[in-house]
Design an enzyme around this catalytic site. Structure first.
Site, PDB file in Angstrom:
ATOM      1  N   HIS A  40       0.766  -1.247   0.000  1.00  0.00           N
ATOM      2  CA  HIS A  40       0.000   0.000   0.000  1.00  0.00           C
ATOM      3  C   HIS A  40       0.796   1.296   0.000  1.00  0.00           C
ATOM      4  CE1 HIS A  40      -3.610  -2.331   0.487  1.00  0.00           C
ATOM      5  NE2 HIS A  40      -3.081  -2.944   1.535  1.00  0.00           N
ATOM      6  N   HIS A 144      -2.875  -3.053   8.342  1.00  0.00           N
ATOM      7  CA  HIS A 144      -3.954  -3.488   7.450  1.00  0.00           C
ATOM      8  C   HIS A 144      -4.661  -2.266   6.885  1.00  0.00           C
ATOM      9  CE1 HIS A 144      -7.295  -5.800   5.854  1.00  0.00           C
ATOM     10  NE2 HIS A 144      -8.130  -5.014   6.504  1.00  0.00           N
TER      11      HIS A 144
END
EC number: 3.1.27.-
Length: 147
Positions: A40, A144
């Site tokens: 990410h 996450h």
């Protein structure tokens, strides 16, 4: 005797420097943190094009066996992303209370559905928007991407 004292002082200095450095997350959280970074985080503001998504999804190993349907790349410095972990806790999609939200620059990559792994094809959408990330550890680190 002087040599032993020198070694002891060097060891003490090394331990002090390690103690003054950043405290690292536990091994389990470190693995999740590294995965979060790989999937990410891309600080350079080069996102936004389909070509970017196609390339980054492949480089970050998200197209090896199947085409990951959706992924978000955050275009911020890791310290800016980590600072989100210090905002107020909110509930994650899984019900846990370890999520936090912040506004960041992103590129969302969505699978077109017209290709097969490992040659996946994506549509890109660049924006500045609210994101939710789960954080764990002490100090807290992102582990996450929740949305």
């Amino acid at each position: 005797m002087a040599l032993q004292r020198t070694h002891s002082l060097l060891l003490l200095l090394l331990l002090t420097l390690l103690g003054l450095g950043l405290v690292q997350p536990s091994y389990g959280q470190d693995g999740m943190y590294q995965r979060f970074l790989r999937q990410h985080v891309h600080p350079e503001e080069t996102g936004g094009s389909d070509r970017y998504c196609n390339l980054m999804m492949q480089r970050r190993k998200m197209t090896l066996y199947h085409c990951k349907r959706f992924n978000t790349f955050i275009h911020e410095d890791i310290w800016n992303i980590r600072s989100i972990c210090s905002t107020t806790n909110i509930q994650c999609k899984n019900g846990k209370m370890n999520c936090h939200e912040g506004v960041v620059k992103v590129t969302d990559c969505r699978d077109t559905g017209s290709s097969r792994a490992p040659n996946c094809r994506y549509r890109a959408m660049a924006s500045t928007r609210r994101v939710v990330i789960a954080c764990e550890g002490n100090p807290q680190v992102p582990v996450h991407f929740d949305g």
